[in-house]
Motif scaffolding. Structure first.
Motif, PDB file in Angstrom:
ATOM      1  N   ASP A 111       0.795  -1.240   0.000  1.00 56.54           N
ATOM      2  CA  ASP A 111       0.000   0.000   0.000  1.00 56.54           C
ATOM      3  C   ASP A 111       0.825   1.289   0.000  1.00 56.54           C
ATOM      4  O   ASP A 111       0.268   2.381  -0.012  1.00 56.54           O
TER       5      ASP A 111
ATOM      6  N   THR B 244       0.033   3.797  -2.754  1.00 52.01           N
ATOM      7  CA  THR B 244      -1.245   4.484  -2.540  1.00 52.01           C
ATOM      8  C   THR B 244      -1.078   5.626  -1.549  1.00 52.01           C
ATOM      9  O   THR B 244      -1.631   6.721  -1.743  1.00 52.01           O
TER      10      THR B 244
ATOM     11  N   LEU C 136      -1.895   8.427  -4.043  1.00 48.17           N
ATOM     12  CA  LEU C 136      -3.309   8.787  -3.895  1.00 48.17           C
ATOM     13  C   LEU C 136      -3.503   9.809  -2.773  1.00 48.17           C
ATOM     14  O   LEU C 136      -4.113  10.859  -2.975  1.00 48.17           O
ATOM     15  N   TYR C 137      -2.954   9.497  -1.587  1.00 45.16           N
ATOM     16  CA  TYR C 137      -3.176  10.395  -0.439  1.00 45.16           C
ATOM     17  C   TYR C 137      -2.155  11.536  -0.372  1.00 45.16           C
ATOM     18  O   TYR C 137      -2.341  12.482   0.377  1.00 45.16           O
TER      19      TYR C 137
ATOM     20  N   ARG D  58     -15.996   4.572  -2.511  1.00 45.82           N
ATOM     21  CA  ARG D  58     -15.113   4.991  -3.600  1.00 45.82           C
ATOM     22  C   ARG D  58     -14.745   6.468  -3.470  1.00 45.82           C
ATOM     23  O   ARG D  58     -13.980   6.999  -4.254  1.00 45.82           O
TER      24      ARG D  58
ATOM     25  N   PRO E 298     -12.774   8.282  -1.419  1.00 44.37           N
ATOM     26  CA  PRO E 298     -11.364   8.701  -1.367  1.00 44.37           C
ATOM     27  C   PRO E 298     -10.694   8.670  -2.743  1.00 44.37           C
ATOM     28  O   PRO E 298      -9.953   9.594  -3.094  1.00 44.37           O
ATOM     29  N   THR E 299     -10.987   7.641  -3.535  1.00 44.30           N
ATOM     30  CA  THR E 299     -10.380   7.571  -4.866  1.00 44.30           C
ATOM     31  C   THR E 299     -10.882   8.720  -5.724  1.00 44.30           C
ATOM     32  O   THR E 299     -10.105   9.408  -6.397  1.00 44.30           O
ATOM     33  N   ILE E 300     -12.200   8.954  -5.701  1.00 49.25           N
ATOM     34  CA  ILE E 300     -12.789  10.003  -6.543  1.00 49.25           C
ATOM     35  C   ILE E 300     -12.245  11.383  -6.150  1.00 49.25           C
ATOM     36  O   ILE E 300     -11.718  12.129  -6.973  1.00 49.25           O
TER      37      ILE E 300
ATOM     38  N   ASN F 107      -9.656  12.296  -4.152  1.00 51.93           N
ATOM     39  CA  ASN F 107      -8.191  12.492  -4.240  1.00 51.93           C
ATOM     40  C   ASN F 107      -7.749  12.655  -5.690  1.00 51.93           C
ATOM     41  O   ASN F 107      -6.844  13.438  -5.986  1.00 51.93           O
ATOM     42  N   THR F 108      -8.404  11.924  -6.594  1.00 53.52           N
ATOM     43  CA  THR F 108      -8.054  12.061  -8.014  1.00 53.52           C
ATOM     44  C   THR F 108      -8.421  13.460  -8.494  1.00 53.52           C
ATOM     45  O   THR F 108      -7.641  14.120  -9.192  1.00 53.52           O
TER      46      THR F 108
ATOM     47  N   THR G  73      -5.972  16.214   1.029  1.00 49.38           N
ATOM     48  CA  THR G  73      -6.132  14.771   0.984  1.00 49.38           C
ATOM     49  C   THR G  73      -7.510  14.423   1.536  1.00 49.38           C
ATOM     50  O   THR G  73      -8.080  15.185   2.315  1.00 49.38           O
TER      51      THR G  73
END
Ligand code: NAP
Length: 488
Positions: free
Chosen positions: A210, A213, A217-218, A241, A243-245, A247-248, A258
């Motif tokens: 991880d 990530t 990501l973060y 979903r 955090p992914t959405i 952060n992107t 973050t």
């Protein structure tokens, strides 16, 4: 809190285990771009590999923590460990040595001191009992270790939001001690690991799986004391979903910040944690949407009408509750019906299936633009109460409500959880024929098509699921959090 790791960023420590020194070096190489230091568990090495350890610090090329967690044993085992650690420290190159707090290892500590290696005194608590004590007790332990010149490190399971709060309060009470590591384990403790810099911890841990990530990501290593932090709170929340959405979007928009997931079983404790850590925007999901409304200092008109908030914003003078579910629901509706704008929904007839939280957001959104509604719910009384608020018709979710639909409807909105796991494959309204209406809008997005949507599609009716609503409400949240539109 304003404490930061060195250089203003959160440092990531690669925690790795391998039976060979070659394997350790390969993992360090693989993760080099994302790691600031690495912890080497020498007790997990094959015994014959120990002779290769002295060369490891130089070959690794990043600061190393020497760690040997042998089970507490008397006699030979303890002597062997002491000898091995002392020899390794004397061979040089290690940045830290990690010693259990409850084991007296004076010879190793002396070797660390004479070789200028920092001693970590660590406590592991896989049951969370340490957090059942008081903040004062935890803070006293941190201070006593620091007073001896050692680095206190605590890793403890958080079994709920209250336990995380205790850990966060202990971090606040000892924020003058810059050299420490306080991490909560488990899903409830995730915020303390991801925001370790905010809690004044020197580093957080990442595994080879991880660590990318955490960095990409973060963006933990870009973190400073004023990096904005946002979170989704719910229970459960691991599947989210968001955090992914978010952060992107933050990365694509070139904005600092973050966005993390916080499993929460106590909304009041969660808000206090956010205040201490400095989290300024929250996406709220089941089961806290109603509770948070009463905990906020201000709430928007719509959130009050709906009786639920899915967005919380920390302004200077308190928490503000907003609801973006209603606007998110409405955003794709007119287009899906072939209309140019939401105003053209006025006078349309809709069947609303369900009367829970999502239904309230949908119903108030449609009431605001003048849609005529029939609300059917398993618990008829809830349908009645909601219908009375907006001047709609109501009935039980049963064939006896057929007469309410005798004149037909333009579209139907499905808001119950029937059709998603664990009721996947079930139809909330099998007795109703969707062929007469133009559109069936199911708020469920996983599965992509529920049984009802498949039935409507087979009958030639247009369908949409809840994915667009989810995306639209998240876009609105992003804008409220950051003041910038979400990137396309
Ligand atoms: P909720 O407040 O708990 O409401 C659940 C609704 O489902 C109630 O009307 C309930 O009826 C009904 N229901 C549950 N089990 C049923 C059954 N076996 N038979 C008939 N009716 C049943 O939950 P919610 O927050 O409104 O969420 C409902 C759904 O909307 C979920 O699937 C959720 O994923 C979805 N949702 C989607 C979005 C999105 O952005 N797309 C946003 C929010 C929610 P009773 O009143 O009789 O219990």
């Amino acid at each position: 809190m304003t404490s930061e790791g060195p250089g203003g960023a959160t440092r990531i420590c690669l925690r790795l285990s391998s039976p060979t020194v070659k394997g350790i070096l390969a993992l360090i190489e693989h993760c080099r771009a994302y790691a600031d230091l690495a912890e080497i568990r020498i007790d997990l090495l094959e015994p014959e590999e120990r002779k290769n350890l002295a060369a490891l610090p130089e070959a690794a090329g990043i600061p190393l923590i020497l760690s040997a967690r042998w089970p507490a044993g008397a006699g030979e085992l303890e002597t062997e460990r002491t000898q091995l650690l002392t020899n390794l420290l004397d061979s040089g190159g290690w940045a830290y040595v990690d010693l259990e707090d409850n084991r007296s290892m004076d010879r190793v500590a002396d070797a660390a001191r004479s070789n200028r290696v920092r001693t970590i005194r660590s406590r592991f608590d896989f049951h969370g009992t340490l957090l059942d004590g008081t903040v004062g007790e935890l803070a006293a332990w941190i201070r006593s270790v620091a007073a001896q010149g050692d680095l206190p490190k605590l890793e403890t399971l958080c079994t709920g939001s209250r336990q995380l709060l205790t850990l966060v309060r202990a971090a606040l009470a000892t924020q003058d001690i810059r050299d420490k590591v306080l991490l909560g384990l488990g899903e409830y403790g995730a915020a303390s690991r991801l925001l370790s810099g905010r809690l004044g911890s020197l580093w957080t841990y990442g595994s080879p799986e991880d660590i990318r990530t955490l960095d990409i990501l973060y963006r933990l290593r870009e973190f400073t004391h004023d990096t904005p932090v946002y979170a989704v709170v719910g229970n459960p929340v691991a599947h989210s979903r968001s955090p992914t959405i978010h952060n992107t979007w933050l990365r694509e928009a070139g904005l600092p910040g973050t966005y993390i997931a916080m499993r929460t079983d106590d909304a009041a404790a969660m808000l206090e944690i956010c205040d201490i850590i400095g989290i300024t925007g929250l996406s709220v999901t089941v089961p806290h949407k109603e509770t948070v409304l009463s905990l906020c200092d201000y709430s928007g008109h719509l959130a009050r009408k709906i009786g639920a908030a899915n967005t919380l914003l920390r302004a200077g003078d308190g928490w503000r509750a907003r609801n973006t579910d209603a606007a998110g629901f409405l955003a794709p509706l007119a287009g899906a019906l072939g209309l140019d704008s939401a105003e053209q929904l006025r006078g349309k007839k809709a069947l609303v299936i369900g009367a829970g939280g999502a239904a309230r957001a949908a119903v108030w959104a449609m009431a605001d633009v003048g849609v005529d509604m029939v609300i059917l719910n398993r618990t008829a009384d809830k349908a009645r109460r909601l219908a009375r608020q907006v001047g709609a018709k109501w009935g039980p979710l049963a064939p006896e409500s057929q007469s309410l639909l005798a004149d037909g409807v333009d579209f139907a909105v499905q808001t119950t959880s029937v059709g998603m796991h664990p009721k996947e494959g079930e139809d909330p309204i099998p007795w109703w024929n969707p062929s007469d209406c133009t559109l069936v809008y199911d708020l469920i997005y996983r599965p992509e098509k529920t049984r009802l949507l498949l039935r409507a599609e087979a009958a030639g009716t247009a369908v949409i699921n809840g994915a667009l609503m989810l995306e639209h409400q998240a876009r609105l949240q992003f804008e409220l959090f950051t003041g910038h539109p979400a990137p396309d």
